[in-house]
Motif scaffolding. Structure first.
Motif, PDB file in Angstrom:
ATOM      1  N   TRP A  61       0.834  -1.211   0.170  1.00 54.01           N
ATOM      2  CA  TRP A  61       0.033   0.031  -0.134  1.00 54.01           C
ATOM      3  C   TRP A  61       0.899   1.278   0.131  1.00 54.01           C
ATOM      4  O   TRP A  61       1.586   1.343   0.794  1.00 54.01           O
ATOM      5  N   GLY A  62       0.586   2.178  -0.766  1.00 50.85           N
ATOM      6  CA  GLY A  62       1.150   3.386  -0.806  1.00 50.85           C
ATOM      7  C   GLY A  62       0.094   4.514  -0.214  1.00 50.85           C
ATOM      8  O   GLY A  62      -0.696   4.305   0.159  1.00 50.85           O
ATOM      9  N   ASP A 104      -5.005   5.557   1.290  1.00 47.41           N
ATOM     10  CA  ASP A 104      -4.097   4.592   0.874  1.00 47.41           C
ATOM     11  C   ASP A 104      -4.612   3.883  -0.507  1.00 47.41           C
ATOM     12  O   ASP A 104      -5.747   4.186  -0.648  1.00 47.41           O
ATOM     13  N   SER A 106      -3.420   1.000  -3.705  1.00 48.84           N
ATOM     14  CA  SER A 106      -2.586  -0.155  -4.089  1.00 48.84           C
ATOM     15  C   SER A 106      -2.998  -0.414  -5.372  1.00 48.84           C
ATOM     16  O   SER A 106      -3.987  -0.118  -5.836  1.00 48.84           O
ATOM     17  N   THR A 185      11.363   4.039  -4.712  1.00 49.25           N
ATOM     18  CA  THR A 185       9.941   4.514  -4.476  1.00 49.25           C
ATOM     19  C   THR A 185       9.534   5.259  -5.721  1.00 49.25           C
ATOM     20  O   THR A 185      10.148   5.719  -6.837  1.00 49.25           O
ATOM     21  N   ALA A 213       4.714   5.652  -3.409  1.00 42.08           N
ATOM     22  CA  ALA A 213       4.521   3.984  -3.090  1.00 42.08           C
ATOM     23  C   ALA A 213       5.831   3.467  -3.471  1.00 42.08           C
ATOM     24  O   ALA A 213       6.929   3.775  -3.996  1.00 42.08           O
ATOM     25  N   LEU A 218       4.227  -1.453  -7.071  1.00 39.28           N
ATOM     26  CA  LEU A 218       3.474  -0.560  -8.467  1.00 39.28           C
ATOM     27  C   LEU A 218       3.816  -0.919  -9.503  1.00 39.28           C
ATOM     28  O   LEU A 218       2.952  -1.194 -10.600  1.00 39.28           O
TER      29      LEU A 218
END
Length: 220
Positions: A61-62, A104, A106, A185, A213, A218
């Motif tokens: 999760w970002g 959040d 994802s 990142t 994220a 991702l």
């Protein structure tokens, strides 16, 4: 403190939303999103829509946030959800990345060897934690408002400059993730443009926020 009739009525509405897993009204071939309070199909509370390649489930999760933690963040979030939900049904939302309320997300952005996005294999889930989340009403715990895009529209990755852009688009509107990444990142901004709005509102547009994220979660 006594609870007013208005507050009781609002809580009743929120619980109804909490028990509804989808709130999208249109049913045409261009609609790819599912929205509602709950857990979308195929997404667990602890992970995203694809197997986690980071080795740690928490890294799936970002965050979507406001780097300035301004009050404008809440207005933009409520503008975004107004395509599928009366924004008055949401509580307060903070843009501070460390606060309990916020967003959040994802997803899985999959690209081919030429750097072109593979739309059918690219998804994103956005969880909005407002101030009502966690409250209990008549034995029911209010959960986040979730917007899930089951496939993307278009996008690209430049592996030399390490830039990405991914667009999700349906009959309700579009949302664009644009930014840069390194070995750790992915970060950038999220823009949205609604094509529709619930009764009483006009289609909204703007910057939902900045996003951050883990690259391993991702980008595929």
């Amino acid at each position: 403190m006594k609870t007013s009739f208005f507050n009781k009525s609002m809580m009743g509405v929120l619980v109804a939303l909490a028990l509804s897993l989808s709130a999208c009204g249109k049913k045409d071939s261009s609609a790819v999103r599912v929205a509602g309070r709950g857990t979308p199909t195929g997404v667990s509370q602890s992970g995203g829509t694809t197997p986690n390649t980071c080795g740690n489930a928490n890294m799936t999760w970002g965050k979507i946030y406001d780097p300035y933690a301004s009050s404008a963040f809440e207005s933009q979030v409520k503008g975004f959800v107004s395509a599928t939900l009366d924004p008055q049904s949401l509580g307060t939302i903070s843009g501070n990345i460390n606060d309990k309320t916020g967003i959040d997300f994802s997803g899985s952005f999959q690209f081919d060897t030429a750097g072109k996005l593979i739309p059918a294999s690219s998804t994103v889930v956005i969880k909005i934690f407002d101030s009502f989340v966690g409250q209990v009403y008549n034995g029911q715990t209010i959960v986040p408002y979730v917007v899930e895009f089951k496939q993307a529209s278009e996008g690209m990755i430049d592996r030399n400059t390490r830039q990405i852009q991914v667009r999700f688009k349906d009959s309700y509107g579009e949302i664009i993730f644009q930014g840069q990444y390194d070995n750790t990142t992915v970060q950038g901004t999220v823009q949205y443009q609604n094509y529709t709005a619930v009764n009483g509102y006009q289609p909204a547009a703007g910057t939902l926020g900045s996003f951050r994220a883990y690259t391993c979660a991702l980008i595929k």
